[in-house]
Design an enzyme around this catalytic site. Structure first.
Site, mmCIF file in Angstrom:
data_model
loop_
_atom_site.group_PDB
_atom_site.id
_atom_site.type_symbol
_atom_site.label_atom_id
_atom_site.label_comp_id
_atom_site.label_asym_id
_atom_site.label_seq_id
_atom_site.Cartn_x
_atom_site.Cartn_y
_atom_site.Cartn_z
ATOM 1 N N LYS A 30 -118.322 -14.285 -12.734
ATOM 2 C CA LYS A 30 -118.757 -15.657 -12.432
ATOM 3 C C LYS A 30 -117.832 -16.291 -11.410
ATOM 4 O O LYS A 30 -116.652 -15.904 -11.260
ATOM 5 C CB LYS A 30 -118.826 -16.542 -13.686
ATOM 6 C CG LYS A 30 -117.506 -16.735 -14.452
ATOM 7 C CD LYS A 30 -116.582 -17.813 -13.904
ATOM 8 C CE LYS A 30 -115.316 -18.005 -14.735
ATOM 9 N NZ LYS A 30 -114.133 -18.414 -13.976
ATOM 10 N N PRO A 63 -112.091 -7.442 -10.926
ATOM 11 C CA PRO A 63 -110.633 -7.435 -11.050
ATOM 12 C C PRO A 63 -110.169 -8.283 -12.230
ATOM 13 O O PRO A 63 -110.831 -9.250 -12.603
ATOM 14 C CB PRO A 63 -110.145 -8.005 -9.713
ATOM 15 C CG PRO A 63 -111.312 -8.677 -9.106
ATOM 16 C CD PRO A 63 -112.558 -8.060 -9.682
ATOM 17 N N ALA A 89 -108.271 -12.719 -12.619
ATOM 18 C CA ALA A 89 -108.624 -13.093 -11.247
ATOM 19 C C ALA A 89 -109.391 -14.400 -11.150
ATOM 20 O O ALA A 89 -109.711 -14.857 -10.058
ATOM 21 C CB ALA A 89 -109.466 -11.969 -10.634
ATOM 22 N N GLY A 90 -109.734 -15.005 -12.319
ATOM 23 C CA GLY A 90 -110.563 -16.216 -12.294
ATOM 24 C C GLY A 90 -112.038 -15.892 -12.172
ATOM 25 O O GLY A 90 -112.860 -16.759 -11.885
ATOM 26 N N LEU A 91 -112.403 -14.625 -12.429
ATOM 27 C CA LEU A 91 -113.790 -14.172 -12.274
ATOM 28 C C LEU A 91 -114.445 -13.867 -13.632
ATOM 29 O O LEU A 91 -115.561 -13.366 -13.682
ATOM 30 C CB LEU A 91 -113.841 -12.927 -11.377
ATOM 31 C CG LEU A 91 -113.375 -13.172 -9.933
ATOM 32 C CD1 LEU A 91 -113.187 -11.847 -9.188
ATOM 33 C CD2 LEU A 91 -114.378 -14.045 -9.185
ATOM 34 N N ALA A 92 -113.748 -14.147 -14.722
ATOM 35 C CA ALA A 92 -114.269 -13.985 -16.097
ATOM 36 C C ALA A 92 -114.649 -12.550 -16.440
ATOM 37 O O ALA A 92 -115.578 -12.321 -17.215
ATOM 38 C CB ALA A 92 -115.465 -14.914 -16.335
ATOM 39 N N GLY A 93 -113.919 -11.588 -15.888
ATOM 40 C CA GLY A 93 -114.217 -10.187 -16.205
ATOM 41 C C GLY A 93 -114.149 -9.922 -17.695
ATOM 42 O O GLY A 93 -115.076 -9.335 -18.274
ATOM 43 N N SER A 148 -114.275 -12.106 -20.184
ATOM 44 C CA SER A 148 -115.283 -12.904 -20.909
ATOM 45 C C SER A 148 -116.659 -12.268 -20.779
ATOM 46 O O SER A 148 -117.449 -12.259 -21.737
ATOM 47 C CB SER A 148 -115.329 -14.328 -20.341
ATOM 48 O OG SER A 148 -114.067 -14.925 -20.432
ATOM 49 N N ASP A 181 -115.121 -19.076 -21.691
ATOM 50 C CA ASP A 181 -116.174 -18.695 -20.743
ATOM 51 C C ASP A 181 -117.218 -17.772 -21.370
ATOM 52 O O ASP A 181 -118.214 -17.437 -20.726
ATOM 53 C CB ASP A 181 -115.560 -17.965 -19.533
ATOM 54 C CG ASP A 181 -114.745 -18.896 -18.650
ATOM 55 O OD1 ASP A 181 -115.010 -20.118 -18.655
ATOM 56 O OD2 ASP A 181 -113.837 -18.401 -17.948
#
Ligand code: ATP
Length: 311
Positions: free
Chosen positions: A17, A106, A109-113, A115, A148
């Site tokens: 996300k 990654p 990274a702030g990309l919610a991998g 979550s 998230d």
């Protein structure tokens, strides 16, 4: 590796996300931060395969058939294991689960991998147990796993308030084109960034207009939406790693309608008119910032989805 699915296995795609807006509104009574965010799923994905064994009750990784970056926790600290355990506790049963993962999102990274992996695991568990938990029960479980995770169960374009778990759909039909960049050798933990933010003077922070961003997105006006985007963490995170601001500037110089930090970073994204302009900006970034990993992505309508069995 190929995630081949048989009768006792389920495979699921788990999308990353972006936070197109990210406002921090204060503290909730339980000490967590209250946020207001416009979430957007993108087609950068991890793939999970869960194999079930009725005669077992352990949860393990199949490392030989997994592909994940160094530092990936192949143990009980993994959010996937935690999600499976919480699900089994909730429905009061046991089963053996072996997890294989292909991890392309990654980490930290702030990309919610993590979550998204958690939401994918919950979807697979609930499918295996024939939807024993309702959508509402699954969401209540998700918020106990991470802020998230409720969004990641649904995905698409959604506004999230409180910790991000009170969600409303932002319906639209428009495909959005993104360039995402993350420093290859620099990651950030969300609690660390919140702590740094709390210690900062915030008197001059401009207030984001998430209402206006959501309204522009609903009406399909991406250029207008882009003018309302932003992230309250930018001053603190850009100070920690100054090249992030330069990368955003470079995306804007290459026709990004907007370029901002996502979540607590350190990934940043630019929004572009089309795929070709993403490619032009990508070439510029790769030439000037070789220490960043980059991805061209599109908006996705959901965050987790069962994959078709491969016969
Ligand atoms: P968010 O955007 O939701 O704040 P993030 O993208 O910044 O999340 P994650 O990739 O979810 O962060 O990882 C945060 C930490 O969680 C990692 O440093 C890692 O040690 C731990 N972790 C546990 N399980 C996983 C998983 N399945 N995938 C990624 N990280 C995991």
């Amino acid at each position: 590796m190929s995630l081949i699915v048989s009768s006792n296995t389920l495979a699921v795609s788990c999308y990353a996300k972006l936070n197109l807006t990210f406002s921090i509104l204060g503290l909730l009574p339980d000490g967590y931060h209250a946020v207001d965010t416009l979430y957007q799923s993108i087609n950068l994905e991890d793939r999970l395969r869960l194999t079930f064994d009725q005669n077992d009750n352990t949860i393990n990784f199949d490392q030989a058939n997994s592909k994940a970056p160094p530092g990936f926790p192949f143990d009980n600290k993994n959010i996937i294991v935690n999600s499976i355990k919480k699900y089994l506790q909730k429905i009061d049963t046991t089963v053996g689960v072996t997890i294989a993962i292909e991890k392309d999102i990654p980490m930290a990274a702030g990309l919610a991998g993590g979550s998204s992996d958690a939401a994918g695991a919950l979807l697979a568990m609930n499918t295996y147990f024939e939807n024993k938990l309702s959508t509402q029960e699954l969401s209540s479980l998700a918020i106990r796993i991470g802020a998230d995770v409720p969004f990641c169960l649904h995905g698409g374009s959604m506004r999230g308030v409180s910790k991000g778990e009170i969600l409303s759909l932002v319906p639209h039909q428009t495909e959005i084109h993104f360039l995402v960049a993350k420093p290859s050798d620099f990651s950030l933990s969300t609690p660390f960034v919140f702590k740094a933010y709390d210690e900062q003077d915030k008197s001059n922070h401009p207030k984001l207009d998430t209402d206006a961003a959501c309204h522009a997105l609903s009406s399909g006006n991406i250029k207008k939406m882009a003018s309302y985007l932003g992230n309250d963490f930018e001053p603190v995170v850009f100070a920690m790693y100054p090249p992030l601001k330069l990368v955003c500037d470079d995306m804007r110089d290459n026709d990004a309608m907007a370029a901002h930090l996502t979540g607590s970073g350190p990934s940043v994204y630019g929004i572009f008119h089309d795929f070709i302009s993403c490619e032009v900006a990508l070439a510029s970034l790769n030439a000037k910032f070789p220490d960043f990993s980059t991805w061209i992505c599109s908006s996705a309508g959901r965050s987790v989805a069962l994959m078709e069995p491969i016969e």
